[in-house]
Design an enzyme around this catalytic site. Structure first.
Site: not given
Ligand code: SAH
Length: 215
Positions: A65
């Site tokens: 993000s």
């Molecule tokens: N907070 C993270 C943002 C990553 S983007 C950072 O700072 O890098 C969102 C993440 O949510 C992705 O890695 C994706 O794989 C994960 N995601 C999507 N659906 C999900 C689910 N049902 N359960 C767990 N993780 C999930």
């Protein structure tokens, strides 16, 4: 090469000033973000840009993000030291580290194996360990550690997952972006077992929170 050089620290200070000028007013959040070396959570080809307010691709087609989004979501959580926080979507682990820097006990879930492994390694290496980190489906939460004082969802959810509402403590806050193509940020305050107060906080763009998919 040193992990976190003076040059990185200088750029990070500038990013903190930028976030302040964009309206982030919680100095505890800014101080926590000033401790976390964001350049170590992204591919080294983006290293020079790590302290700009930009999102970058990470493994498995996901995205780290924008720093502003991390600051904004974290600010909405009103983290107190020692609180139990559930994070859905560990991704790179950057947001996790910011919560750990705030003194929270962080429980985090990621559904992409390579991100689960990447984030585990880097968080250990730079000494920002969450309390518990797992590979699995965030829609289920982590019932054995519930209730959580706070829940943060960092993927765009089509709706509010029921299990997460159940696992939120009374008096607790959930911060969650809701929507399909684009999302609006919401806070949900749990007033009582079945009573919630919702507030909306503007437009955001996240990768989707995926449901009912094979892991
Ligand atoms: N907070 C993270 C943002 C990553 S983007 C950072 O700072 O890098 C969102 C993440 O949510 C992705 O890695 C994706 O794989 C994960 N995601 C999507 N659906 C999900 C689910 N049902 N359960 C767990 N993780 C999930």
């Amino acid at each position: 090469m040193a992990l976190d050089t003076l040059k990185h620290k200088g750029k990070r200070n500038k990013l903190i000033q930028l976030l302040r000028s964009k309206g982030i007013g919680d100095e505890m959040v800014l101080e926590a973000m000033n401790q976390v070396p964001r350049h170590l959570f992204i591919d080294s080809i983006f290293e020079d840009l790590a302290y700009e307010d930009k999102a970058f691709p990470i493994l498995s087609g996901q995205t780290i993000s924008h720093p502003y989004t991390v600051a904004f979501q974290t600010q909405l959580l009103h983290v107190q030291r020692g609180e139990k926080i559930l994070e859905i979507g560990t991704g790179s682990g950057y947001q996790t580290a910011v919560l750990v820097a705030l003194g929270a006990q962080v429980f985090t879930i990621e559904r992409q194996k390579e991100l689960f492994e990447f984030s585990k390694k880097i968080l250990k290496k730079i000494h920002f360990p969450p309390k518990y980190q797992t590979f699995g489906d965030g829609y289920q939460g982590i019932s054995c550690f519930a209730p959580f004082d706070k829940i943060i969802v960092t993927a765009g959810a089509p709706n509010v997952p029921k299990m997460l509402l159940q696992q939120l403590a009374i008096g607790g806050i959930m911060v969650i972006p809701i929507g399909d193509e684009a999302q609006k940020m919401y806070t949900i305050l749990k007033l009582d077992i079945n009573t919630f107060e919702t507030m909306e906080f503007g437009d955001y763009q996240f990768v989707p929170m995926l449901e009912n998919k094979e892991l």
